[in-house]
Design an enzyme around this catalytic site. Sequence first.
Site, mmCIF file in Angstrom:
data_model
loop_
_atom_site.group_PDB
_atom_site.id
_atom_site.type_symbol
_atom_site.label_atom_id
_atom_site.label_comp_id
_atom_site.label_asym_id
_atom_site.label_seq_id
_atom_site.Cartn_x
_atom_site.Cartn_y
_atom_site.Cartn_z
ATOM 1 N NE ARG A 105 0.045 6.603 0.953
ATOM 2 C CZ ARG A 105 -1.246 6.055 0.788
ATOM 3 N NH1 ARG A 105 -1.322 4.909 0.687
ATOM 4 N NH2 ARG A 105 -2.178 7.219 0.446
ATOM 5 C CE1 TYR A 132 0.516 6.689 -3.111
ATOM 6 C CE2 TYR A 132 0.292 8.631 -1.515
ATOM 7 C CZ TYR A 132 -0.443 7.823 -2.406
ATOM 8 O OH TYR A 132 -1.701 8.040 -2.613
ATOM 9 C CG MET A 191 -7.525 2.394 -7.991
ATOM 10 S SD MET A 191 -5.694 2.921 -7.941
ATOM 11 C CE MET A 191 -5.808 4.537 -8.723
ATOM 12 C CD1 TRP A 204 1.002 6.585 -10.111
ATOM 13 C CD2 TRP A 204 0.971 7.212 -7.985
ATOM 14 N NE1 TRP A 204 0.898 7.821 -10.135
ATOM 15 C CE2 TRP A 204 1.055 8.508 -8.992
ATOM 16 C CE3 TRP A 204 1.240 7.371 -6.531
ATOM 17 C CZ2 TRP A 204 1.021 9.446 -8.250
ATOM 18 C CZ3 TRP A 204 1.301 8.681 -6.098
ATOM 19 C CH2 TRP A 204 1.143 9.866 -7.104
ATOM 20 C CE LYS A 251 2.261 -6.299 -5.503
ATOM 21 N NZ LYS A 251 0.784 -5.882 -5.589
ATOM 22 C CG HIS A 268 4.255 -6.006 -1.399
ATOM 23 N ND1 HIS A 268 4.520 -4.866 -1.837
ATOM 24 C CD2 HIS A 268 2.924 -6.502 -1.629
ATOM 25 C CE1 HIS A 268 3.131 -4.697 -2.209
ATOM 26 N NE2 HIS A 268 2.354 -5.546 -2.359
ATOM 27 C CE LYS A 286 -3.502 -1.027 -0.373
ATOM 28 N NZ LYS A 286 -3.624 -2.015 -1.805
ATOM 29 C CB THR A 319 0.584 7.484 -13.919
ATOM 30 O OG1 THR A 319 1.241 8.637 -13.958
ATOM 31 C CG2 THR A 319 1.061 6.385 -15.034
ATOM 32 C CB SER A 320 -3.674 11.553 -12.846
ATOM 33 O OG SER A 320 -4.697 11.463 -13.737
ATOM 34 C CB SER A 343 -3.372 2.794 2.422
ATOM 35 O OG SER A 343 -3.714 2.380 1.267
ATOM 36 N N GLY A 347 -5.903 8.019 -2.346
ATOM 37 C CA GLY A 347 -4.879 8.418 -3.313
ATOM 38 C C GLY A 347 -4.317 9.735 -2.756
#
Length: 290
Positions: free
Chosen positions: A127, A190, A251, A49, A103, A105, A44, A224-225, A135, A254
């Site tokens: 983040r 982030y 999502m 993103w 990817k 984690h 998270k 990517t917004s 999140s 954000g």
Amino acid sequence: PDQLSCTFRQIDGITLEKQTCSLWEKIWAFQARPDDLLIASYPKAGTTWTQEIVDLIQNDGDVEKSRRSPIQQRQPFLECSIPGLTQWVKDSADAMPSPRTLKTHLPVQLVPPSFWEKNCKVIYVARNAKDNMVSYYHFQRMNKRLPDPGSWDEYFEVFLAGKVIWGSWFEHVKNWWRKKDSHPILYIFYEDMLKDPKREIRKVIEFLGKNLKEEVLDKIVYHTSFDVMKNNPMTNYTHDKHLNYKLSPFMRKGIMGDWKNQFTEAQNKKFNEDYEKHMADTSLTFCMEP
Ligand code: PPS
């Protein structure tokens, strides 16, 4: 308290999904290729993103190419998809043409050694702990593969104690931060991506050794917004049957500072005290105030 149950086990003190643990020898033996790119993060923290940004960069901003399949198929999830075990995995990571993007984690000490031996590039996104915690809480509410987080007050304690899946946020961000001194790791935040996405995307472009025109960069910023990714079925996880959208969207908001809507004053005080202790031995700092 912790979240160990019949579906979760530990590897080196880190709680992971049972499937990951039962496959651990195979995961540890994963053979990276020198041109593999690994996108790593605490859950998270802005993984999806970053993944979409990378995919668009790799495809020179071609939005249609990035819509070829859901993000988790374009970039396999290392500890949940091991070559040779399922058809899906064989069709993705193992049979994927180079250069691959994966990817993870995993905390840095659990990353298969092959990635370090082959000197693979890694992008780590971090983040701030408070928003990351909020999140993750909402994600655990909606994700049937993860433990029920219980009440917010219960979750707050479990998270601070580092007893969540993939381990302690503090150890995760600090150990990856340290690792970048000896390996090609681009460490991004982030909060910086929210503040100045163009600048951060430029960093990624440079790290990947690409050279893209300004108009392509603008296109990537737009695609990517948050709102665009929220409405894109290839990035918003709406097709994932393990997620219960009645409880929360993937999502979600954000934003930075959503923790203020969730933390009590007492929790914030306790958090700040713990935070100071955990972060006393690192130069790593985070922005928590919008
Ligand atoms: S996962 O499941 O670990 O891969 O989740 P991850 O992608 O790391 O994190 C999900 C959170 O990132 C937010 N997000 C974004 N924020 C801003 N802009 C964009 N484009 C974007 N894409 C994803 C997402 O909303 C989750 O954060 P919260 O705070 O829950 O909204």
